[in-house]
Design a protein around this motif. Structure first.
Motif, mmCIF file in Angstrom:
data_model
loop_
_atom_site.group_PDB
_atom_site.id
_atom_site.type_symbol
_atom_site.label_atom_id
_atom_site.label_comp_id
_atom_site.label_asym_id
_atom_site.label_seq_id
_atom_site.Cartn_x
_atom_site.Cartn_y
_atom_site.Cartn_z
ATOM 1 N N ALA A 290 3.382 -14.273 6.244
ATOM 2 C CA ALA A 290 3.874 -15.637 6.074
ATOM 3 C C ALA A 290 5.338 -15.768 6.473
ATOM 4 N N ALA A 291 6.093 -14.669 6.358
ATOM 5 C CA ALA A 291 7.512 -14.687 6.727
ATOM 6 C C ALA A 291 7.725 -14.438 8.215
ATOM 7 N N GLY A 292 6.626 -14.315 8.970
ATOM 8 C CA GLY A 292 6.737 -14.147 10.411
ATOM 9 C C GLY A 292 7.025 -12.732 10.857
ATOM 10 N N LEU A 293 6.707 -11.750 10.009
ATOM 11 C CA LEU A 293 6.933 -10.352 10.347
ATOM 12 C C LEU A 293 5.603 -9.640 10.565
ATOM 13 N N GLU A 294 5.668 -8.477 11.185
ATOM 14 C CA GLU A 294 4.462 -7.679 11.438
ATOM 15 C C GLU A 294 4.388 -6.533 10.438
ATOM 16 N N PRO A 295 3.322 -6.460 9.635
ATOM 17 C CA PRO A 295 3.217 -5.343 8.680
ATOM 18 C C PRO A 295 2.914 -4.024 9.370
ATOM 19 N N VAL A 296 3.573 -2.975 8.916
ATOM 20 C CA VAL A 296 3.331 -1.613 9.390
ATOM 21 C C VAL A 296 3.007 -0.774 8.163
ATOM 22 N N PHE A 297 1.892 -0.087 8.191
ATOM 23 C CA PHE A 297 1.455 0.655 7.012
ATOM 24 C C PHE A 297 1.970 2.091 7.006
ATOM 25 N N ALA A 298 2.231 2.586 5.798
ATOM 26 C CA ALA A 298 2.606 3.988 5.594
ATOM 27 C C ALA A 298 1.876 4.488 4.365
ATOM 28 N N TRP B 286 2.388 7.547 -6.496
ATOM 29 C CA TRP B 286 1.445 6.494 -6.110
ATOM 30 C C TRP B 286 2.130 5.394 -5.298
ATOM 31 N N ALA B 287 3.424 5.477 -5.121
ATOM 32 C CA ALA B 287 4.183 4.465 -4.388
ATOM 33 C C ALA B 287 4.424 4.929 -2.955
ATOM 34 N N LEU B 288 5.014 4.063 -2.160
ATOM 35 C CA LEU B 288 5.311 4.348 -0.768
ATOM 36 C C LEU B 288 6.066 5.674 -0.640
ATOM 37 N N ASP B 289 5.613 6.513 0.280
ATOM 38 C CA ASP B 289 6.226 7.823 0.499
ATOM 39 C C ASP B 289 7.491 7.645 1.347
ATOM 40 N N ILE B 290 8.636 7.914 0.769
ATOM 41 C CA ILE B 290 9.901 7.667 1.452
ATOM 42 C C ILE B 290 10.069 8.520 2.704
ATOM 43 N N ASN B 291 9.511 9.718 2.694
ATOM 44 C CA ASN B 291 9.610 10.584 3.876
ATOM 45 C C ASN B 291 8.799 10.031 5.042
ATOM 46 N N GLU B 292 7.658 9.438 4.732
ATOM 47 C CA GLU B 292 6.844 8.810 5.779
ATOM 48 C C GLU B 292 7.566 7.581 6.343
ATOM 49 N N VAL B 293 8.252 6.862 5.479
ATOM 50 C CA VAL B 293 8.999 5.686 5.931
ATOM 51 C C VAL B 293 10.141 6.097 6.853
ATOM 52 N N LYS B 294 10.832 7.167 6.500
ATOM 53 C CA LYS B 294 11.938 7.647 7.337
ATOM 54 C C LYS B 294 11.449 7.991 8.744
#
Length: 351
Positions: A98-106, A113-121
């Motif tokens: 809705a904000a006009g961005l493209e989601p990228v999954f990690a 159980w939360a987003l893996d910071i190393n994968e995000v890096k």
């Protein structure tokens, strides 16, 4: 007992008699929306509740609209990318779109159980179109905010914390952050007002911008300097918020008592914590046990996944989507009935 269907959740919002004084104020003020007096005073009370600076909290019509307004306030390049977990509630992805961005999954981390910071890096280092990251707190469990603050500073990207179910856990940790932190006040949350949300940040200039964005981007001079949406909280929902806040200490004790009774027979498979209250009873089981449970229940009690797997190529996200379930848990539930139903697979749950 098999003939009695027990739903996953029944909201427990403050009663009418507690609401009356605030409803009378609305009638007297004849102000129903557009940042009325009850909304403004509710924000002030929330600042005191969370010990945030004056002007550090913005209300909005829902948690999802809080995320959308925050993304718009960041003024990210339209069409740029936003990283999010591959396993979460679909509302996070809806806000990004809705904000006009493209989601990228990690992928998510097995321990948190939360987003893996190393994968995000890794993603951020190889894809320069990534402008933001939304970190989702799993079922009210707080993430390591300091690590995400460091990532935001090191990589020069925006980080948002989707703490939809963190009304109590965020308060109990006492953590302050300039990162936008969004809390849902939906009816299914421990502090539910029907529909509503909060955006918190120690950056009060940013919160002021979020407030403008929730009102179509209109500023105090009736100019429109930024793109906005209609995401305002109504006076009626603020009235419920005030009444709920009046009752919160007693309400929280009821949640604590219920959690204690569940934990006594579910043990370590439940994701409850002594440090905060939550409105979800989340179980981590193996696939065989989940299948056996659903067969035993035969529709007598809901047992289902409440988060979606948004991309099955991620190992941890896929694993959690198959092994994490939610069972009925709400104030006023007949725990004797739940005990009898759970008794048919008590040994499976305790394995």
């Amino acid at each position: 007992m098999r003939d009695q269907h027990i739903p996953l959740f029944i909201p427990d919002i403050v009663s009418y008699d507690k609401l009356v004084p605030y409803l009378k104020q609305i009638d007297e003020n004849r102000w129903y929306s557009n940042r009325g007096p009850l909304v403004c005073s509710f924000e002030k009370r929330m600042e005191e509740h969370f010990d945030y600076p004056q002007g550090g909290i913005a209300t909005c019509a829902s948690g999802t609209l809080g995320i959308i307004s925050t993304l718009l306030a960041l003024e990210l390049p339209r069409g740029s990318k936003c990283v999010m977990p591959a396993w979460t509630f679909v509302g996070t992805m809806a806000a990004i779109n809705a904000a006009g961005l493209e989601p990228v999954f990690a992928d998510v981390n097995l321990a948190s159980w939360a987003l893996d910071i190393n994968e995000v890096k890794k993603l951020v280092e190889r894809d320069k179109k990534i402008s933001a990251v939304i970190v989702v707190c799993p079922f009210g469990k707080m993430v390591d905010i300091a690590s995400w603050e460091e990532l935001a500073n090191s990589y020069g990207i925006s980080v948002i914390i989707d703490g939809a179910a963190c009304f109590d856990s965020f308060k109990q940790t006492g953590k302050k952050t300039t990162l936008p932190f969004i809390i849902s006040l939906h009816a299914t949350k421990v502090f539910g007002i029907g529909e509503g949300g909060l955006v918190l940040s120690e950056n009060t200039d940013f919160i002021d911008k979020v407030k403008k964005i929730t009102n179509f981007g209109i500023d105090e001079n009736r100019n429109v300097p930024v793109v906005g949406v209609n995401a305002k909280m109504s006076e009626y929902h603020a009235a419920v918020g005030h009444a709920m806040l009046d009752e919160w200490p007693q309400h929280r004790q009821c949640w604590k008592k219920l959690i204690k009774s569940y934990h006594s027979y579910l043990g370590s498979v439940s994701q409850f914590s002594d440090g905060y209250v939550t409105s979800n009873c989340i179980l981590k089981l193996d696939e065989k046990t989940i299948k056996n449970i659903k067969q035993e229940l035969q529709g007598a009690m809901e047992c289902r996944n409440i988060w979606q797997l948004l991309d099955d190529k991620f190992e941890n996200s896929f694993k959690f989507s198959q092994t994490v379930v939610s069972i009925p848990f709400y104030l006023g539930i007949d725990t004797l009935v739940v005990n009898k139903i759970l008794g048919c697979f008590r040994e499976d749950v305790r394995k």
